[in-house]
Every structure is written in structure tokens, then in C-alpha cells.
Design a protein around this motif. Structure first.
Motif, short mmCIF file in Angstrom:
data_model
loop_
_atom_site.label_atom_id
_atom_site.label_comp_id
_atom_site.label_asym_id
_atom_site.label_seq_id
_atom_site.Cartn_x
_atom_site.Cartn_y
_atom_site.Cartn_z
N ASP A 109 -12.59 -17.84 -42.95
CA ASP A 109 -12.88 -17.68 -41.51
C ASP A 109 -14.24 -18.24 -41.16
O ASP A 109 -14.41 -18.92 -40.14
CB ASP A 109 -12.82 -16.19 -41.14
N TYR A 110 -15.22 -17.97 -42.00
CA TYR A 110 -16.57 -18.47 -41.75
C TYR A 110 -16.59 -19.99 -41.78
O TYR A 110 -17.17 -20.62 -40.88
CB TYR A 110 -17.52 -17.90 -42.80
N PHE A 111 -15.94 -20.59 -42.77
CA PHE A 111 -15.93 -22.05 -42.88
C PHE A 111 -15.22 -22.69 -41.68
O PHE A 111 -15.70 -23.68 -41.12
CB PHE A 111 -15.23 -22.47 -44.17
N THR A 112 -14.09 -22.14 -41.28
CA THR A 112 -13.31 -22.74 -40.20
C THR A 112 -14.03 -22.60 -38.86
O THR A 112 -14.10 -23.56 -38.08
CB THR A 112 -11.93 -22.08 -40.11
N LEU A 113 -14.58 -21.43 -38.57
CA LEU A 113 -15.29 -21.26 -37.31
C LEU A 113 -16.58 -22.07 -37.29
O LEU A 113 -16.98 -22.60 -36.24
CB LEU A 113 -15.59 -19.77 -37.08
N ILE A 170 -9.82 -14.76 -33.43
CA ILE A 170 -9.71 -15.68 -34.58
C ILE A 170 -8.26 -16.11 -34.76
O ILE A 170 -7.96 -17.30 -34.98
CB ILE A 170 -10.24 -15.01 -35.86
N THR A 171 -7.33 -15.15 -34.67
CA THR A 171 -5.91 -15.48 -34.83
C THR A 171 -5.41 -16.40 -33.71
O THR A 171 -4.66 -17.35 -33.96
CB THR A 171 -5.08 -14.18 -34.85
N PRO A 219 -17.97 -13.83 -23.05
CA PRO A 219 -18.31 -13.38 -24.42
C PRO A 219 -19.40 -12.31 -24.44
O PRO A 219 -19.41 -11.46 -25.33
CB PRO A 219 -18.79 -14.67 -25.10
N LYS A 220 -20.31 -12.33 -23.45
CA LYS A 220 -21.39 -11.35 -23.43
C LYS A 220 -20.90 -9.94 -23.13
O LYS A 220 -21.63 -8.97 -23.35
CB LYS A 220 -22.44 -11.75 -22.39
N LEU A 263 -20.28 -13.55 -35.54
CA LEU A 263 -19.59 -14.80 -35.86
C LEU A 263 -18.68 -15.26 -34.72
O LEU A 263 -18.72 -16.42 -34.31
CB LEU A 263 -18.79 -14.63 -37.15
N VAL A 264 -17.87 -14.35 -34.20
CA VAL A 264 -16.82 -14.75 -33.25
C VAL A 264 -17.41 -15.12 -31.89
O VAL A 264 -16.90 -16.03 -31.22
CB VAL A 264 -15.79 -13.61 -33.12
N THR A 265 -18.48 -14.45 -31.46
CA THR A 265 -19.02 -14.76 -30.13
C THR A 265 -19.67 -16.13 -30.06
O THR A 265 -20.00 -16.59 -28.96
CB THR A 265 -20.06 -13.70 -29.72
N GLN A 266 -19.84 -16.80 -31.18
CA GLN A 266 -20.33 -18.19 -31.14
C GLN A 266 -19.21 -19.15 -30.74
O GLN A 266 -19.46 -20.34 -30.54
CB GLN A 266 -20.88 -18.60 -32.52
#
Length: 456
Positions: free
Chosen positions: A215-219, A298-299, A330-331, A395-398
Motif C-alpha cells: 500500500d505504501y509503495f503504490t500510494l 485505498i480499495t 480530505p481535511k 498516508l491516505v490523506t496525501q
């Protein structure tokens, strides 16, 4: 026989001076510790943490001013009389004890009324404010530390992106199906493709491997490809850390609507609402909803990339977008985490305050189940928020449409500020030089008139 309290007129001056000396000494010691902490953050180039530290000091000063204001207004507030029927409603314990009323309350009682808030109640409220300030600051710091501890392993993942194995796995000359990628194997399951089963799956995924390496690599790859020309050596982990430092400054603050919640919490603490049955569960439910939404984002990014192309070059490319978040903001997730953190801190602070002022067994905690529910829910929410949800949020909010200002390092920001100041100075100088130039041009080009007649 009651003993009257001595005033300063009857107190030795050495006793007053001694107490003042130790209070000032403790204050200076705390101020010095905060100064050392600010110097440490400055040395580590964590300027957003320095801003968060100053915000904590500001909030503590505000709470201290409120406490001082309550001390000054103790007797004036106690002299405000209200109807006795109103004073017997929404009681936290269901009854009123008038055995130790103060002089101001006795005056209201003689009029057949009740005091709005007694002097003893104002004093107890000051204790609550002090406990709340301490718990909110300490809880925010512990939550941030838990998140940073979870994100420590991401540093090794970031270093792995500079190895030959990673570059070979993301080589755009390699073609593969989306189901064959590691990211596709994790998220392209039949329950994720079903809009009904997707949410329970995302709910359970946050408890085991909430942020995996793939997940980290893909995002990371999707973020860099969306905002940069190519997959360069951008340090994504350091960028996330700077962004989280800035978000921490928001979480330690207390905004107006957070204060309104604190007031509503005190209001619903009346015995008739039975708040001990449902109020401790609100932070947990909200936290689980936020974690489920983050996993669903993410999904959804994986499903969106799969729908657009079943064949990928190198690795699967996700596309950041604000539409994946609630209301395209996102905020909003940060505001929800801020609310959850404060609500949980308030409940723990309220439990500690009632324990200290009224004893472990009081009308606030009539049964053992009430105590267990409050303590277990408070500790559980604190751990899940810091160790599970906060790193996932970071991670996701980026994956929003636009980059955040934290993408620039401190050196770049200082360089841009110097360039901006220099440009404004040059622009100001050019404007100041323009009027004299315009005046000279107008004098040269203006027509000349003479009283003498023209020569023939």
C-alpha cells in the motif's frame, strides 16, 4: 465547632513569600523545559512541532485565564438566584444537599430561590478545567508518539525504493495484469468489488496490517506520478512526517466548536440522560468509521485503476482525487480525529476529576460496570487512534487532488520567503522610481505657449 479560614491579614509574610517563591520556581522550571523542547525541535528542523508547542502554551494560558476569571466571579455568580424548580432539574445525582450552603446560597434560599452556581461549585469547576488541560495536552502528545512509532518502519520502506530490486519491479517496460500485481492481489477480491461486502472487509482490515508495504509503495508511486514529471528520488516518508507535524498542531488546539462540545458534554451528564451508557462509545464508533473510510479509499483507488485498464506497465498506478473523500474534503478527516481525541480526553479527564473530588464510589459512578466501561473505552480509543488510525490517515490523506505546503523542505521554504521579500522590495523600488520618470516625460512632451507673437 467551625473554624474560620484565616485571611492574608492573619498570615505570616514569610509563609506567603515561601508559597509564592515555590509557585514561581515551578512555573519557571516548566517554562525552561518547554524552551529546551523547542530548541530540540529546532535542531531537528521540525518547525511545525515548534508551532504546535506554542499552540499548547497558548491553550494553557487561555485555560489559566478562564480559571482566574472564575475565581474573580465566584461570589457574583453565586448571588444570581434562579427559581427553585429550575435548580432541581437536570441534576447529575438526582438530589440536592443543602447542609453546607454558603452565605450567597442562603440569601437565595431565604427568597425561595436557588443559586445559579455555588462558590464551591465554581472551585470544583476550576479543578475540572485544570485536569482537562493536562489530559488534552498529554493525550495529544501520546497519540502523536504512538503514530510516529508505527510510522518508523516506513523509513526502511522508503529506503527500499532506491534499490535495484524496486526499480526492476516498477520498470515501465514490464507488462502485467492488474490482478498479478501485489496491490491488486490485496484489494481486487470479490468482496471488495461488491459495494455491500466492501465496507465490512474494510472495517476488519484496519485491525490487521492496516498499512502494508505494498500500500505504501503504490500510494507513493501514485502521488509522485501525479505531482512530478517522473518517479524521482522524492522522500515521501519525510514529506508525510512534515505533514503530520503540521496536523498535530491542529489536534492540540481547542477551537470554538470543540468548546461547544465540552459544554454539551457537561449538560448531558445529568442523571436523566443516562450518559454513562452511550457517551463513552461515541469516540470508538466515530474512530472505527474513520478507519473504515480510509481503508475504503485505498480499495476504491485500486478498483478505479482496474476499471480503466486491466494491463499495467511496471506497477499499478492509482490516481489521487478529492472525490474519494467525504464531501470532497480530505481535511474533514483531520477535524473528525481532532474531535475524537478531545472527546476521549474529556471523558478521561472527567472520570479522573470526579474520582479525585467525590471519591471512587460516587453518584457519578454508581456501579463497577460504569467505571470499567469509561476506563476501557478511553484507553482503547487512545491506542487505536494513535497506533492504527493516525498512521493510516497520514498516508491516505496525501491522495487528494492537490499537494500540501509540507511538500517543500524547510530550506526551500526559507529560500522562497527570501525570494519573495526581495521581489517585493524590488517591486516597491520600481514603483517609487516611476513617478519621477513620468513627470519628466510629461514636462518634455507638454506644449509650450508664449505671449509673444510668432515671427513672420
Amino acid at each position: 465547632m467551625a473554624v474560620e479560614a484565616k485571611t492574608l491579614e492573619e498570615t505570616p509574610t514569610w509563609a506567603v513569600a515561601t508559597v509564592c517563591f515555590f509557585l514561581i520556581l515551578i512555573s519557571i522550571f516548566i517554562e525552561y523545559l518547554l524552551h529546551l523542547l523547542a530548541k530540540y525541535f529546532n535542531k531537528k528542523r521540525r518547525k511545525y512541532l515548534i508551532q504546535a508547542l506554542y499552540k499548547i502554551k497558548t491553550e494553557l494560558m487561555l485555560l489559566g485565564f478562564i480559571s482566574l476569571l472564575m475565581t474573580v466571579l465566584e461570589k457574583p455568580v453565586a448571588k444570581i438566584c434562579i427559581p427553585k424548580s429550575a435548580g432541581e432539574t437536570f441534576l447529575p445525582c438526582g438530589s440536592v444537599d443543602s447542609s453546607d450552603w454558603s452565605e450567597q446560597e442562603t440569601k437565595c434560599s431565604e427568597q425561595g430561590k436557588a443559586s445559579l452556581l455555588s462558590t464551591e461549585g465554581m472551585t470544583q469547576l476550576q479543578y475540572l478545567i485544570f485536569v482537562l488541560a493536562s489530559f488534552h495536552s498529554v493525550s495529544s502528545i501520546l497519540t502523536f508518539c504512538l503514530g510516529m512509532a508505527k510510522m518508523r518502519r516506513w523509513e526502511s520502506w522508503e529506503a527500499e525504493t532506491r534499490t535495484l530490486d524496486y526499480q526492476f519491479s516498477t520498470d515501465p517496460r514490464r507488462f502485467q495484469l492488474t490482478h498479478q500485481t501485489s496491490f491488486g492481489k490485496r484489494h481486487l477480491r470479490y468482496w471488495n468489488e461488491n459495494s455491500v461486502l466492501r465496507w465490512p472487509a474494510c472495517f476488519l482490515r484496519q485491525f490487521y496490517g492496516s498499512v502494508s508495504k505494498v500500500d505504501y509503495f503504490t500510494l507513493r508511486h501514485g502521488f509522485i506520478m501525479a505531482h512530478f514529471d517522473q518517479d524521482n528520488n522524492f522522500d515521501f516518508h519525510r514529506y508525510i512526517r512534515r505533514a503530520l507535524d503540521k496536523d498535530f498542531g491542529v489536534m492540540v488546539g481547542i477551537s470554538f466548536w470543540i468548546w461547544m462540545f465540552a459544554i454539551s458534554f457537561i449538560f448531558f451528564n445529568a442523571h436523566k440522560f443516562y450518559s454513562y451508557y452511550w457517551l463513552p462509545f461515541i469516540p470508538l464508533v466515530m474512530l472505527l468509521l474513520v478507519g473504515t473510510k480510509l481503508q475504503a479509499i485505498i480499495t476504491l483507488m485500486c478498483l478505479d485503476s482496474h476499471d480503466k485498464s486491466h494491463v499495467v506497465k511496471g506497477t499499478l498506478l492509482v490516481r489521487p482525487s478529492d472525490h474519494l473523500f467525504w464531501f470532497g474534503r480530505p481535511k474533514l478527516l483531520l477535524q473528525l480525529l481532532h474531535f475524537i481525541s478531545f472527546q476521549n480526553s474529556f471523558q478521561l479527564a472527567f472520570f479522573t476529576w470526579t474520582w479525585y473530588k467525590f471519591g471512587f464510589r460516587s453518584c457519578f459512578h454508581r456501579r463497577t460496570e460504569d467505571i470499567v466501561i469509561r476506563v476501557v473505552m478511553g484507553v482503547l480509543v487512545h491506542f487505536l487512534c494513535g497506533y492504527v488510525t493516525l498512521p493510516l490517515y497520514a498516508l491516505v490523506t496525501q491522495m487528494g487532488t492537490s499537494m500540501r505546503p509540507a511538500v517543500f523542505t524547510e530550506d526551500v521554504i526559507e529560500g522562497l520567503k527570501r525570494w519573495r521579500a526581495k521581489a517585493r522590495k524590488n517591486l516597491k523600488n520600481s514603483y517609487s522610481a516611476r513617478p519621477s520618470l513620468d513627470t519628466s516625460l510629461s514636462l518634455d512632451s507638454s506644449p509650450s505657449f508664449s505671449l509673444h507673437s510668432r515671427p513672420e
